[in-house]
Design a protein around this motif. Structure first.
Motif, PDB file in Angstrom:
ATOM      1  N   ALA A 117       1.018  -1.285   0.079  1.00 30.93           N
ATOM      2  CA  ALA A 117       0.240  -0.216  -0.137  1.00 30.93           C
ATOM      3  C   ALA A 117       0.891   1.240  -0.195  1.00 30.93           C
ATOM      4  CB  ALA A 117      -0.787  -0.231   1.201  1.00 30.93           C
ATOM      5  N   THR A 118       2.359   1.147   0.873  1.00 36.88           N
ATOM      6  CA  THR A 118       2.988   2.408   1.155  1.00 36.88           C
ATOM      7  C   THR A 118       3.440   2.770  -0.538  1.00 36.88           C
ATOM      8  OG1 THR A 118       3.319   2.132   3.389  1.00 36.88           O
ATOM      9  CG2 THR A 118       4.791   3.950   2.206  1.00 36.88           C
ATOM     10  N   TRP A 119       3.920   1.570  -1.100  1.00 39.65           N
ATOM     11  CA  TRP A 119       4.448   1.584  -2.483  1.00 39.65           C
ATOM     12  C   TRP A 119       3.242   1.979  -3.255  1.00 39.65           C
ATOM     13  CZ3 TRP A 119       5.992  -3.539  -5.459  1.00 39.65           C
ATOM     14  CH2 TRP A 119       6.736  -3.652  -6.807  1.00 39.65           C
ATOM     15  N   LEU A 120       2.645   1.402  -3.232  1.00 38.74           N
ATOM     16  CA  LEU A 120       0.978   2.866  -4.384  1.00 38.74           C
ATOM     17  C   LEU A 120       1.304   3.992  -4.836  1.00 38.74           C
ATOM     18  CD1 LEU A 120      -0.215   1.525  -6.218  1.00 38.74           C
ATOM     19  CD2 LEU A 120      -2.176   1.091  -4.757  1.00 38.74           C
ATOM     20  N   LEU A 121       0.886   3.965  -2.857  1.00 37.30           N
ATOM     21  CA  LEU A 121       0.712   5.503  -2.589  1.00 37.30           C
ATOM     22  C   LEU A 121       2.288   6.691  -3.359  1.00 37.30           C
ATOM     23  CD1 LEU A 121      -0.154   8.108  -1.554  1.00 37.30           C
ATOM     24  CD2 LEU A 121       0.652   7.765   0.742  1.00 37.30           C
ATOM     25  N   GLN A 122       3.092   5.628  -3.207  1.00 34.84           N
ATOM     26  CA  GLN A 122       4.348   6.350  -3.901  1.00 34.84           C
ATOM     27  C   GLN A 122       4.869   6.279  -5.487  1.00 34.84           C
ATOM     28  OE1 GLN A 122       8.036   4.297  -2.703  1.00 34.84           O
ATOM     29  NE2 GLN A 122       9.806   5.501  -3.544  1.00 34.84           N
ATOM     30  N   THR A 220      -4.671  -3.609  -5.082  1.00 34.41           N
ATOM     31  CA  THR A 220      -3.150  -3.080  -5.251  1.00 34.41           C
ATOM     32  C   THR A 220      -2.309  -4.077  -5.575  1.00 34.41           C
ATOM     33  OG1 THR A 220      -3.381  -1.798  -2.344  1.00 34.41           O
ATOM     34  CG2 THR A 220      -1.201  -2.684  -2.991  1.00 34.41           C
ATOM     35  N   LEU A 221      -1.998  -5.261  -4.955  1.00 39.14           N
ATOM     36  CA  LEU A 221      -1.021  -6.044  -5.431  1.00 39.14           C
ATOM     37  C   LEU A 221      -1.526  -5.863  -7.664  1.00 39.14           C
ATOM     38  CD1 LEU A 221      -1.383  -9.079  -3.285  1.00 39.14           C
ATOM     39  CD2 LEU A 221       0.589  -7.574  -3.700  1.00 39.14           C
ATOM     40  N   LEU A 227       0.863  -9.461  -9.956  1.00 41.06           N
ATOM     41  CA  LEU A 227       0.258 -10.723 -10.544  1.00 41.06           C
ATOM     42  C   LEU A 227      -0.069 -11.483 -11.685  1.00 41.06           C
ATOM     43  CD1 LEU A 227      -3.885  -9.578  -8.558  1.00 41.06           C
ATOM     44  CD2 LEU A 227      -1.740 -10.899  -7.814  1.00 41.06           C
ATOM     45  N   ARG A 228       0.008 -12.446 -11.798  1.00 41.56           N
ATOM     46  CA  ARG A 228      -0.019 -12.771 -12.927  1.00 41.56           C
ATOM     47  C   ARG A 228      -1.779 -12.586 -13.931  1.00 41.56           C
ATOM     48  NH1 ARG A 228       2.269 -19.349 -13.164  1.00 41.56           N
ATOM     49  NH2 ARG A 228       3.501 -18.254 -11.964  1.00 41.56           N
ATOM     50  N   THR A 229      -1.418 -12.553 -15.080  1.00 42.82           N
ATOM     51  CA  THR A 229      -2.520 -12.759 -16.005  1.00 42.82           C
ATOM     52  C   THR A 229      -2.605 -13.409 -17.624  1.00 42.82           C
ATOM     53  OG1 THR A 229      -2.019 -10.595 -16.631  1.00 42.82           O
ATOM     54  CG2 THR A 229      -3.198 -10.505 -14.817  1.00 42.82           C
ATOM     55  N   GLU A 231      -2.458 -12.290 -19.946  1.00 42.18           N
ATOM     56  CA  GLU A 231      -1.028 -11.452 -20.987  1.00 42.18           C
ATOM     57  C   GLU A 231       0.247 -11.085 -20.012  1.00 42.18           C
ATOM     58  OE1 GLU A 231      -1.868 -10.291 -23.985  1.00 42.18           O
ATOM     59  OE2 GLU A 231      -4.029 -11.267 -23.802  1.00 42.18           O
ATOM     60  N   GLN A 232       0.812 -11.206 -18.441  1.00 43.80           N
ATOM     61  CA  GLN A 232       1.925 -11.451 -17.858  1.00 43.80           C
ATOM     62  C   GLN A 232       2.076 -12.183 -17.568  1.00 43.80           C
ATOM     63  OE1 GLN A 232       2.595  -7.857 -15.376  1.00 43.80           O
ATOM     64  NE2 GLN A 232       2.990  -8.845 -13.617  1.00 43.80           N
ATOM     65  N   PRO A 233       2.680 -13.623 -17.661  1.00 41.20           N
ATOM     66  CA  PRO A 233       2.805 -14.352 -17.192  1.00 41.20           C
ATOM     67  C   PRO A 233       3.653 -14.559 -15.908  1.00 41.20           C
ATOM     68  CG  PRO A 233       4.604 -14.118 -19.531  1.00 41.20           C
ATOM     69  CD  PRO A 233       3.273 -12.857 -19.059  1.00 41.20           C
ATOM     70  N   SER A 234       5.014 -13.063 -16.117  1.00 41.32           N
ATOM     71  CA  SER A 234       5.818 -13.478 -15.017  1.00 41.32           C
ATOM     72  C   SER A 234       4.720 -12.451 -13.783  1.00 41.32           C
ATOM     73  CB  SER A 234       6.758 -12.466 -15.631  1.00 41.32           C
ATOM     74  OG  SER A 234       7.948 -12.340 -13.735  1.00 41.32           O
ATOM     75  N   GLY A 235       4.574 -13.704 -13.331  1.00 40.08           N
ATOM     76  CA  GLY A 235       3.844 -12.897 -11.627  1.00 40.08           C
ATOM     77  C   GLY A 235       3.360 -13.783 -10.439  1.00 40.08           C
ATOM     78  N   PHE A 236       2.631 -13.367  -9.610  1.00 39.40           N
ATOM     79  CA  PHE A 236       2.135 -14.788  -9.151  1.00 39.40           C
ATOM     80  C   PHE A 236       0.575 -14.748  -8.986  1.00 39.40           C
ATOM     81  CE2 PHE A 236       3.271 -10.856  -6.031  1.00 39.40           C
ATOM     82  CZ  PHE A 236       2.149 -10.799  -5.260  1.00 39.40           C
ATOM     83  N   PHE A 237      -0.184 -15.262  -8.160  1.00 39.31           N
ATOM     84  CA  PHE A 237      -1.182 -15.640  -7.808  1.00 39.31           C
ATOM     85  C   PHE A 237      -1.760 -15.962  -6.621  1.00 39.31           C
ATOM     86  CE2 PHE A 237      -0.777 -18.687 -11.677  1.00 39.31           C
ATOM     87  CZ  PHE A 237      -1.688 -18.100 -12.523  1.00 39.31           C
ATOM     88  N   PRO A 238      -2.474 -14.832  -6.140  1.00 41.04           N
ATOM     89  CA  PRO A 238      -2.434 -14.401  -4.146  1.00 41.04           C
ATOM     90  C   PRO A 238      -3.467 -15.487  -3.915  1.00 41.04           C
ATOM     91  CG  PRO A 238      -4.257 -13.685  -6.263  1.00 41.04           C
ATOM     92  CD  PRO A 238      -3.272 -14.241  -7.255  1.00 41.04           C
ATOM     93  N   GLY A 239      -3.575 -15.402  -3.051  1.00 40.40           N
ATOM     94  CA  GLY A 239      -4.071 -16.738  -1.838  1.00 40.40           C
ATOM     95  C   GLY A 239      -3.680 -16.345  -0.509  1.00 40.40           C
ATOM     96  N   GLU A 240      -4.440 -17.018  -0.010  1.00 41.74           N
ATOM     97  CA  GLU A 240      -5.175 -16.478   1.108  1.00 41.74           C
ATOM     98  C   GLU A 240      -4.462 -18.085   2.473  1.00 41.74           C
ATOM     99  OE1 GLU A 240      -8.994 -15.062   1.958  1.00 41.74           O
ATOM    100  OE2 GLU A 240      -9.887 -17.365   1.056  1.00 41.74           O
TER     101      GLU A 240
END
Length: 400
Positions: A117-122, A220-221, A227-229, A231-240
Motif C-alpha cells: 500500500a505504501t509503495w502504491l502511494l509512492q 493493490t497487488l 499478479l499473473r494474468t 497477458e502477464q506470465p511473470s507474476g504470482f497468483f494470490p492466496g490466503e
C-alpha cells in the motif's frame, strides 16, 4: 503398521515443535492441506478483479487460491478471523493444552504489513508529477496514521477474539504481533525462542494469517502489476491461509508428557540493502547471510529446501543469485525444492508458518527424504529469513 518407537530425550535447551494447525485452499486442517500439496492438487477460485482478454475482447476474472466456503462473504478482520480460528482450532486439537498451561504460554502472530500500500502511494504521487514536499508529507502522514489504526484494530480486536474462540486465556503481556511480509515469521520464531530460553514462557504458539484474494489487498497487488494474468506470465497468483506451530522447551514438554514432532535447530533474519520499491536488483546477500547463519555447524546438511518462489521474476532472480552464495555456505549441490505458493498461492505473512507445517508433516509422514529441512523466506519488503528444522527420526509417528 510398524510399532511405535519411543523418542530419545531431547537435549537440554532444545526447542521442539509439538503441534501444528493449518488452513489453506487445499484443506481446512494441516493433514488434508499437506496431503493436497503433496498430491500436487491445485484449487482455483475466480476473483473479483477482471482483466481484458485480448483474444476474445471480453473481461475475464483473475484466478487465485481462496479458501472456498470458509471465507465466502467475509472481509476485513472477519475474514482473517475465520482463517485464524480454523487453523488455531486445528492446532489445539493436537496440542492437548490444559487451562493450567495458558499462563505460561505465549502467542506470536504474524499479520499483513503495509509495504504494498505504501509503495502504491509512492508511485501515485510520482505519477502526478513532482509534488510539493508539504503535500507529499501530508499524504504519507495520513497513510501511516491509517495503517497504524488498522494495526491497532487487529491487535485489540482480532487477537482477543481469536484467543477467546479457542478458550485460550493467554495474558496480554505474553502476546506479540508482527506485521510484515513472508520473512516476519522468522523474526516471530526468533523472539519466541529467546523468551523460551529466558524462561519467560514454557511454550509459544507462533503463526500467521493473511489474505491476498479480496478487497484492498487484491486491488493493490493488481494495480502494482504483481499478479499473473493472461497477458502477464511473470507474476504470482494470490492466496490466503493461516497456520500455527507450537514451540515448546524440552523440559516443559517432558513435564506434560507431550511428543515432539521436530526441533527448531536454527533461525536467522537479515535485512536486505533495499526493498523492491527502490527499483534496484537485490543480489541475494541478505538471504544467503541468513542461510549461512543457520548452517554454521558442518553437521547441518539439509537435503530439503522449502522456499517461497511464486512465479515472480524479481524474487526468482534474487534467489538465483543467493543460491550461488549459499553453495559457499555449505548448502549441498543436489537438493529437493518445495514451493508453497505453487499449490496455495502467495500467502504473505502466513507463508513461514505454512512452510514449517509442510516440512514437519513431511517428517511425520516419512516422505521428506531428509532429516533436516531449510525454510527460506523472501518478500517484496527488505526482510529475509531462514529456519532449519530437524526431524526426530525415532519418535512415535502421528497418524493425523
Amino acid at each position: 503398521m510398524t510399532a511405535p518407537v519411543s523418542a530419545p530425550p531431547l537435549p537440554v535447551g532444545a526447542i521442539a515443535i509439538t503441534a501444528l494447525g493449518m488452513t489453506t485452499s487445499g484443506g481446512l486442517d494441516v493433514a488434508s492441506a499437506c496431503a493436497s500439496a503433496r498430491a500436487g492438487a491445485t484449487h482455483w477460485t475466480q476473483l473479483d478483479v477482471e482483466e481484458p482478454d485480448l483474444d476474445t475482447l471480453e473481461s475475464v476474472p483473475l484466478k487465485g487460491h481462496a479458501v472456498r466456503g470458509l471465507t465466502d462473504g467475509f472481509e476485513g478482520i472477519g475474514r482473517l478471523l475465520r482463517l485464524g480460528d480454523a487453523a488455531l482450532s486445528d492446532l489445539m486439537t493436537s496440542a492437548k493444552l490444559e487451562p493450567a498451561h495458558h499462563a505460561r504460554t505465549g502467542f506470536h502472530l504474524c499479520l499483513p504489513g503495509h509495504f504494498h500500500a505504501t509503495w502504491l502511494l509512492q508511485l501515485e504521487l510520482l505519477g502526478q508529477g513532482p509534488a510539493p514536499m508539504d503535500v507529499a508529507r501530508a499524504e504519507f502522514a495520513r497513510h501511516f496514521e491509517e495503517q497504524r489504526q488498522w494495526r491497532d484494530k487487529l491487535e485489540t480486536s482480532l487477537v482477543p477474539s481469536l484467543l477467546s474462540m479457542q478458550d485460550l486465556s493467554i495474558p496480554p503481556a505474553l502476546r506479540s504481533c508482527f506485521h510484515g511480509g513472508p520473512a516476519i515469521f522468522a523474526q516471530a520464531v526468533e523472539q519466541a525462542i529467546q523468551r523460551l530460553r529466558l524462561r519467560e514462557l514454557d511454550r509459544c504458539i507462533v503463526g500467521g494469517i493473511d489474505t491476498c484474494v479480496h478487497g484492498d489487498a487484491l486491488t493493490t497487488l493488481h494495480t502494482l502489476g504483481l499478479l499473473r494474468t493472461e497477458e502477464q506470465p511473470s507474476g504470482f497468483f494470490p492466496g490466503e491461509a493461516s497456520a500455527f506451530v507450537l514451540l515448546e522447551r524440552a523440559d516443559a514438554l517432558r513435564a506434560r508428557s507431550a511428543p515432539a514432532e521436530a526441533t527448531v535447530t536454527a533461525v536467522a533474519t537479515r535485512p536486505a540493502a533495499h526493498d523492491r520499491a527502490a527499483d534496484k536488483p537485490e543480489h541475494g546477500v541478505a538471504l544467503s547471510a541468513a542461510v549461512e547463519a543457520c548452517l554454521g555447524d558442518p553437521r547441518r546438511k539439509p537435503n530439503l529446501v522449502v522456499v517461497n518462489l511464486n512465479g515472480d521474476e524479481f524474487r526468482a532472480r534474487e534467489f538465483g543469485m543467493a543460491l550461488v552464495r549459499m553453495r559457499e555456505a555449505g548448502l549441498p549441490a543436489e537438493l529437493r525444492y518445495w514451493y508453497p505458493p505453487e499449490p496455495f498461492g502467495e500467502l504473505g505473512a502466513a507463508t513461514g508458518a505454512v512452510s514449517a507445517c509442510l516440512a514437519v508433516r513431511a517428517f511425520t509422514r516419512s516422505y521428506a527424504e531428509s532429516d533436516q529441512a531449510l525454510i527460506l523466506l523472501m518478500g517484496d519488503d527488505a526482510a529475509r529469513g531462514a529456519l532449519l528444522l530437524d526431524d526426530i527420526p525415532t519418535q512415535s509417528r502421528s497418524t493425523r
